[in-house]
Design a protein around this motif. Structure first.
Motif, mmCIF file in Angstrom:
data_model
loop_
_atom_site.group_PDB
_atom_site.id
_atom_site.type_symbol
_atom_site.label_atom_id
_atom_site.label_comp_id
_atom_site.label_asym_id
_atom_site.label_seq_id
_atom_site.Cartn_x
_atom_site.Cartn_y
_atom_site.Cartn_z
ATOM 1 N N LEU A 226 0.831 -1.203 0.000
ATOM 2 C CA LEU A 226 0.000 0.000 0.000
ATOM 3 C C LEU A 226 0.864 1.251 0.000
ATOM 4 N N ARG A 227 1.958 1.222 0.742
ATOM 5 C CA ARG A 227 2.875 2.366 0.773
ATOM 6 C C ARG A 227 3.518 2.589 -0.592
ATOM 7 N N LEU A 228 3.917 1.517 -1.251
ATOM 8 C CA LEU A 228 4.546 1.649 -2.558
ATOM 9 C C LEU A 228 3.601 2.300 -3.564
ATOM 10 N N ARG A 229 2.347 1.891 -3.539
ATOM 11 C CA ARG A 229 1.386 2.458 -4.489
ATOM 12 C C ARG A 229 1.299 3.969 -4.317
ATOM 13 N N TRP A 230 1.133 4.427 -3.077
ATOM 14 C CA TRP A 230 0.912 5.852 -2.871
ATOM 15 C C TRP A 230 2.194 6.667 -2.931
ATOM 16 N N LEU A 231 3.306 6.074 -2.594
ATOM 17 C CA LEU A 231 4.575 6.757 -2.829
ATOM 18 C C LEU A 231 4.756 7.031 -4.317
ATOM 19 N N ALA A 232 4.441 6.036 -5.137
ATOM 20 C CA ALA A 232 4.588 6.176 -6.589
ATOM 21 C C ALA A 232 3.636 7.230 -7.145
ATOM 22 N N ILE A 233 2.437 7.320 -6.553
ATOM 23 C CA ILE A 233 1.459 8.303 -7.014
ATOM 24 C C ILE A 233 1.833 9.707 -6.557
ATOM 25 N N CYS A 310 3.984 6.910 -16.136
ATOM 26 C CA CYS A 310 2.721 6.401 -16.662
ATOM 27 C C CYS A 310 1.834 7.580 -17.053
ATOM 28 N N PRO A 311 1.385 7.685 -18.303
ATOM 29 C CA PRO A 311 0.597 8.838 -18.742
ATOM 30 C C PRO A 311 -0.750 8.956 -18.046
ATOM 31 N N ASP A 312 -1.320 7.821 -17.613
ATOM 32 C CA ASP A 312 -2.618 7.847 -16.938
ATOM 33 C C ASP A 312 -2.565 6.897 -15.741
ATOM 34 N N PRO A 313 -2.057 7.358 -14.597
ATOM 35 C CA PRO A 313 -1.923 6.495 -13.424
ATOM 36 C C PRO A 313 -3.227 5.853 -12.985
ATOM 37 N N ALA A 314 -4.336 6.603 -13.070
ATOM 38 C CA ALA A 314 -5.622 6.054 -12.655
ATOM 39 C C ALA A 314 -5.997 4.850 -13.509
ATOM 40 N N ALA A 315 -5.779 4.962 -14.808
ATOM 41 C CA ALA A 315 -6.084 3.849 -15.711
ATOM 42 C C ALA A 315 -5.157 2.668 -15.430
ATOM 43 N N PHE A 316 -3.902 2.976 -15.146
ATOM 44 C CA PHE A 316 -2.937 1.906 -14.842
ATOM 45 C C PHE A 316 -3.387 1.114 -13.620
ATOM 46 N N GLU A 317 -3.790 1.816 -12.555
ATOM 47 C CA GLU A 317 -4.221 1.142 -11.334
ATOM 48 C C GLU A 317 -5.481 0.331 -11.592
ATOM 49 N N ARG A 318 -6.385 0.866 -12.379
ATOM 50 C CA ARG A 318 -7.621 0.157 -12.710
ATOM 51 C C ARG A 318 -7.306 -1.116 -13.502
ATOM 52 N N ALA A 319 -6.391 -1.004 -14.442
ATOM 53 C CA ALA A 319 -6.018 -2.161 -15.251
ATOM 54 C C ALA A 319 -5.352 -3.227 -14.390
#
Length: 330
Positions: A226-233, A310-319
């Motif tokens: 969870l930390r990695l995801r939000w650090l990256a964002i 990543c050009p669209d982080p939201a789409a990446f996470e959804r995918a």
């Protein structure tokens, strides 16, 4: 290999920060952490409720004659559950500053604006190099909206940051509708850095005594994801420092956190399990990894796997979410 990094404007000799824990209550233990390679230490939190309770008790005692009641001494609050009283906390901070050469960070734990935030100035006067403001709050009132909660937190940060000259970091939970927006608001209010994330300790039920009982569980490596995801964002979107806390137990965990954009990692559970010298193990492992992979310092590594690529982080996470679910087969 140089492991130095900058965090909250402070130059640290390593990215390893000892998080808020019992270690800093003993000067000898703190020295061991410094000798093992810690870049900084965070003291155990001083709580909003603790400060308010002591101030109310003092007023009550001053306004009530000592001989007015044979039970007068019972007016004093019982602080057996607190390891350090507010005054003792400040003295311990001063002792740590005299004994150590690495930065010492004071920790204030609260959420709503109030007089308790005045202790930020007292931390600064006692020699703290920075303040970590821990915004730990669980809202159970159905009438209180999320934006009200966050507005109180942002105002608290604004008051604390405006009252001191030393940097203030803010430790938050992941339970916000838009953590990226909230983190940006905290930075706008004066936060020099964000610490991800607060660990909520969930109570268990004692079904014989019919009561809720607190449970203390040390972190494990699964919490790092969870930390990695939000650090990256967050790392491409914020100007200030980022620290990962929770789930860092191995060299690879440290590398991952830095790749995601962390400037530092906070260690507690792994040190409680293995002792202060484990920082040396992690530092040596990090040096070896950097050399093997052709890096000259950790600054070159930081953010290499953030969502900036990543050009669209939201789409990446959804995918990613959809792909994971599609791997389940019966």
């Amino acid at each position: 290999m140089n492991l130095s990094t900058t965090y909250l404007g402070l130059r640290l000799r390593s990215p390893f920060i000892v998080g808020a824990s019992p270690f800093c209550e003993n000067v000898g233990a703190a020295r061991q952490l410094q000798d093992a390679g810690a870049g900084a230490i965070v003291m155990r939190s001083l709580f909003e409720e603790q400060i308010d309770a002591e101030e109310k008790a003092l007023i009550h005692h001053m306004e009530t004659p000592a001989d007015s009641n044979p039970e007068a001494t019972s007016y004093f609050p019982q602080f057996a559950e607190y390891q350090l009283s507010p005054d003792r906390y400040l003295r311990q901070l001063e002792e740590l500053k005299r004994a150590l050469s690495i930065p010492v960070i004071g920790s204030l734990n609260g959420a709503r604006p109030g007089g308790w935030t005045d202790y930020a100035r007292r931390f600064e006067s006692a020699g703290a190099d920075a303040i970590e403001l821990n915004l730990y709050q669980l809202i159970t009132d159905a009438e209180m909206a999320g934006d009200e909660v966050e507005a109180d937190m942002v105002e608290t940060v604004r008051q604390v940051a405006a009252s001191v000259r030393i940097p203030v970091s803010v430790k938050i939970s992941p339970f916000h509708t838009s953590p990226a927006h909230f983190a940006s608001m905290l930075e706008y209010a004066g936060a020099a850095g964000i610490v991800l994330f607060n660990r909520f300790y969930q109570p268990d039920f004692n079904i014989e005594e019919m009561e809720a009982s607190p449970q203390l569980a040390l972190s494990d490596r699964s919490e790092l994801l969870l930390r990695l995801r939000w650090l990256a964002i967050l790392s491409p979107q914020l100007r200030g420092s980022l620290a990962a806390t929770g789930g860092v137990h191995t060299t690879s965990d440290v590398v991952k956190a830095i790749l995601a954009g962390a400037h530092t990692v906070q260690l507690v559970s792994v040190l409680l399990r293995h002792g202060p010298r484990f920082i040396t193990t992690l530092a040596n492992g990090l040096r070896e990894w950097l050399v093997e992979h052709g890096y000259e310092n950790i600054d070159q590594l930081r953010g290499a796997m953030s969502h900036r690529r990543c050009p669209d982080p939201a789409a990446f996470e959804r995918a990613n979410y959809i792909r994971i679910l599609q791997t389940w087969k019966i």
